[in-house]
Enzyme design. Structure first.
Site, short mmCIF file in Angstrom:
data_model
loop_
_atom_site.label_atom_id
_atom_site.label_comp_id
_atom_site.label_asym_id
_atom_site.label_seq_id
_atom_site.Cartn_x
_atom_site.Cartn_y
_atom_site.Cartn_z
N HIS A 79 21.36 4.26 162.57
CA HIS A 79 21.47 5.71 162.22
C HIS A 79 21.47 5.48 160.74
CE1 HIS A 79 24.28 5.95 165.98
NE2 HIS A 79 22.95 6.03 166.32
N HIS A 265 15.60 1.83 172.02
CA HIS A 265 15.39 1.02 170.91
C HIS A 265 14.46 0.04 170.88
CE1 HIS A 265 18.53 2.81 168.65
NE2 HIS A 265 19.60 2.37 169.67
#
Length: 305
Positions: A79, A265
């Protein structure tokens, strides 16, 4: 020309680690041109550095984690990395006094605010972009991710969650990158998870910082957060946010288009590794005239909400 960027001043924030549940202090420091993005564990003696590099990503189970050859790690970098990409920061030293970046509210928005608080300094060196020259595709069962040439940076992302709270119309998003659109439309999307998974992980002494304050939490039928969603397609929007952060693990803005189906991911990282390993798939480029730029970064001194 479009110039490299760093921060004008040192900034600091404190939050909770998603995995440990403990207080974590994050400090961002300006860095010289061509330093790149460096993550640093300051709770170790001597401190341990992790340059932003797809090869450093060795664990993608619950987040994107950087791990070195000695097993030292920094978890939950995606993030913050997305915020760096969104604001266009090329050079920064990220110090953290724990094995993880604080989770904050589960989005990139607090990190965007932190970067804007520091201010942006343009350096007298050209920003280096990675331009995609040919398609590269990675598949894993029915999941896939592909990047192809495109004059700009665009993400076309589809998720497939069979859940009553996630409408089928809200599972696809096409995002044309600019700093303004990233901050306004992408950065506030929170991570999400199922209550049963969180309870199981916490029983295993994991995800101890997980709560309604840092994620959208679902049971089998509904969203459990009292305030609901920030926007209708928050789930797929967060997956786009993750992908922006995962692709910026090369430390450079990409000129190309990512298309993905059920990617996460691991697949994002595999794709980035595959691209960089193929010398014919990409090239370095700079943009001499800002008016000709296919991507728009926020102006220094400008604050976008």
């Amino acid at each position: 020309m479009i110039r490299q960027r760093t921060l004008k001043s040192i900034v600091q924030m404190t939050g909770v680690g998603l995995h440990s549940g403990r207080k974590v202090t994050l400090t961002l420091r300006p860095a010289a041109a061509n330093t790149g993005v460096i993550y640093r564990r300051t709770d170790l003696n001597p401190p341990v550095d992790f340059p932003a590099d797809p090869e450093s990503v060795r664990d993608t189970m619950l987040c994107t984690a950087l791990v070195n050859d000695d097993g030292v790690r920094i978890s939950t970098v995606e993030h913050l990395n997305a915020a760096l990409a969104g604001v266009g920061i090329d050079n920064v030293v990220i110090e953290v006094d724990a094995p993880e970046i604080p989770i904050m509210d589960g989005s990139a928005s607090p990190f965007v605010y932190l970067l804007q608080s520091a201010g942006i300094e343009e350096l007298n060196t050209a920003k280096k972009f990675i331009r995609i020259k040919k398609p590269v595709r990675i598949e894993d069962g029915d999941k896939w991710a592909e990047i192809r040439p495109y004059n700009g940076f665009r993400l076309d992302f589809t998720i497939d969650f069979n859940h009553p709270a996630i409408e089928s119309d809200d599972q696809k998003l096409v995002f044309e990158f600019s700093s303004q659109s990233f901050i306004k439309d992408i950065s506030r999307a929170r991570t999400f998870g199922f209550m049963r998974d969180i309870e199981y992980l916490q029983s295993q002494n994991l995800c101890l910082g997980g709560s309604f304050d840092c994620a959208i939490v679902l049971d089998d039928y509904r969203i459990l957060n009292e305030d609901g969603l920030r926007f209708e397609n928050e789930f797929v929007t967060h997956k786009v946010l993750d992908a922006v952060g995962d692709l910026y693990m090369c430390g450079h803005s990409i000129l190309g288009e990512l298309s993905a189906y059920k990617s996460g991911h691991a697949l994002n990282n595999q794709l980035l590794r595959a691209v960089l390993a193929d010398q014919e798939a990409w090239e370095w480029t700079t943009i001499e005239d800002e008016k000709d730029s296919p991507v728009a970064f926020m102006q220094p001194g400008m604050v976008l909400a």
